[in-house]
Design a protein around this motif. Structure first.
Motif, PDB file in Angstrom:
ATOM      1  N   LEU A 137       0.456  -0.681  -0.082  1.00 52.68           N
ATOM      2  CA  LEU A 137       0.199   0.364   0.162  1.00 52.68           C
ATOM      3  C   LEU A 137       1.186   1.048  -0.145  1.00 52.68           C
ATOM      4  CD1 LEU A 137      -3.033  -0.828   2.996  1.00 52.68           C
ATOM      5  CD2 LEU A 137      -2.429  -1.539   0.415  1.00 52.68           C
ATOM      6  N   MET A 138       0.438   1.915  -0.438  1.00 54.68           N
ATOM      7  CA  MET A 138       1.485   3.402  -0.951  1.00 54.68           C
ATOM      8  C   MET A 138       0.594   4.340  -1.432  1.00 54.68           C
ATOM      9  SD  MET A 138       4.646   4.193  -4.197  1.00 54.68           S
ATOM     10  CE  MET A 138       3.073   5.059  -4.432  1.00 54.68           C
ATOM     11  N   ILE A 139       1.338   5.396  -0.666  1.00 48.39           N
ATOM     12  CA  ILE A 139       0.160   6.885  -0.336  1.00 48.39           C
ATOM     13  C   ILE A 139       0.569   7.154  -2.083  1.00 48.39           C
ATOM     14  CG2 ILE A 139       1.847   8.848   0.606  1.00 48.39           C
ATOM     15  CD1 ILE A 139      -0.733   9.875   2.118  1.00 48.39           C
ATOM     16  N   THR A 140      -0.100   8.575  -2.269  1.00 43.83           N
ATOM     17  CA  THR A 140      -0.099   9.010  -3.545  1.00 43.83           C
ATOM     18  C   THR A 140      -0.261  10.094  -2.960  1.00 43.83           C
ATOM     19  OG1 THR A 140      -0.663   7.485  -4.817  1.00 43.83           O
ATOM     20  CG2 THR A 140      -0.730   9.538  -6.117  1.00 43.83           C
ATOM     21  N   ASN A 141       0.491  11.268  -3.462  1.00 46.19           N
ATOM     22  CA  ASN A 141       0.829  12.606  -2.990  1.00 46.19           C
ATOM     23  C   ASN A 141       1.576  13.369  -4.302  1.00 46.19           C
ATOM     24  OD1 ASN A 141       2.789  12.142  -1.485  1.00 46.19           O
ATOM     25  ND2 ASN A 141       1.760  12.931   0.095  1.00 46.19           N
ATOM     26  N   LYS A 142       1.613  14.741  -3.815  1.00 45.74           N
ATOM     27  CA  LYS A 142       3.049  15.582  -3.925  1.00 45.74           C
ATOM     28  C   LYS A 142       4.030  14.966  -4.600  1.00 45.74           C
ATOM     29  CE  LYS A 142       2.096  19.239  -2.292  1.00 45.74           C
ATOM     30  NZ  LYS A 142       1.456  20.725  -1.855  1.00 45.74           N
ATOM     31  N   THR A 143       4.554  14.224  -3.760  1.00 48.86           N
ATOM     32  CA  THR A 143       5.874  14.014  -3.019  1.00 48.86           C
ATOM     33  C   THR A 143       6.499  12.657  -3.994  1.00 48.86           C
ATOM     34  OG1 THR A 143       5.586  13.830  -0.870  1.00 48.86           O
ATOM     35  CG2 THR A 143       6.495  16.064  -1.916  1.00 48.86           C
TER      36      THR A 143
END
Length: 271
Positions: A187-193
């Motif tokens: 599971l991996m977040i998706t954001n600006k960084t």
């Protein structure tokens, strides 16, 4: 026994529930891209059946450019039924709910059209350069907030390449390598960084991955943002980096001015 999405969702739920507090702590570690790992997600024979159901590379769509070299597919009804079952098992409402509890991300929506999701395959020479996933869905209505990546190639050695790389401290620092290990969910977040990549496959065989993306009306950060998929050259690729940064800038500018994609995506499940 026929393997259905309900049965697979039951197994996913059981595994996530048993490890929920550990996964919550792992996902929310500070100083890195929010992520966590679940090993031995399914019974081994189930995981092997998923792998055996994969099509040949020639039966999948090739994406080949400076940015990437891989095979993907979203039109799931063209392939072994077990692949559609496992893809949509991750979209079960119970799975979405417990993943919200683990990640702290709210009001997430799975994508039945598999925009950028579905299945992927990487063989010798394939790679995915460091990049930020585009911030929104295809119609720019919801934020893309979470990647769910399930790896199903038996005995995949970490030295074979094809591993997930998380650039926790940006491109100027070493990446964190996540082995694309058999029967592993990431599971991996998706954001600006959340810059990530897949290392080049340097051995024979095929590294197979089942991909899902969750969206939300809320961004994964406090403030709103928008960006197209933005690629970078690896640290040892300074010239390539210049071309990829220009490419991202031009696509971002066109999208902001016209509201339209430079190239219309074909990676959609047309039911």
């Amino acid at each position: 026994m026929k393997i259905t999405r309900e049965y697979l969702a039951d197994l996913i739920l059981e595994k996530l529930a048993a490890q929920k507090e550990i996964l919550k702590s792992e996902f929310n570690q500070s100083g890195r891209i929010n992520s966590c790992i679940v090993d031995d997600l399914f019974h081994e024979e189930v995981a092997l059946e998923i792998y055996r159901g994969y099509p040949t590379p020639e039966e999948m769509t090739a994406y080949k450019s400076l940015r990437e070299n891989k095979r993907i597919a979203a039109q799931m009804d063209l392939y072994n039924p077990i692949l559609e079952e496992v893809v949509f098992a991750f979209q079960d409402n119970r799975i979405v709910k417990i993943v919200e509890e683990i990640t702290g991300l709210k009001e997430m929506i799975p994508d039945e059209h598999l925009y950028a999701g579905g299945i992927s395959l990487m063989a010798h020479g394939n790679f995915l350069n460091p990049h930020l996933d585009n911030s929104h869905d295809n119609d720019r209505e919801n934020y893309r907030v979470l990647n769910l990546l399930y790896y199903c190639t038996p005995d995949w050695d970490i030295n074979s390449g094809g591993n997930l790389e998380l650039w926790d401290k940006g491109m100027g620092n070493p990446q964190r390598i996540v082995h694309s290990k058999f029967n592993r969910l990431v599971l991996m977040i998706t954001n600006k960084t959340s810059i990530h990549s897949v290392s080049k496959v340097i051995s024979d065989g095929k590294r197979c991955c089942v991909s899902n993306y969750y969206f939300s009306q809320r961004p994964a950060e406090l403030n709103e943002y928008f960006h197209v998929t933005s690629f970078y050259g690896r640290p040892e690729e300074p010239v390539k980096n210049i071309f990829l940064r220009i490419d991202a800038f031009l696509r971002q500018t066109i999208r902001q001015l016209t509201g339209k994609r430079v190239v219309k995506t074909k990676h959609i499940y047309k039911k």
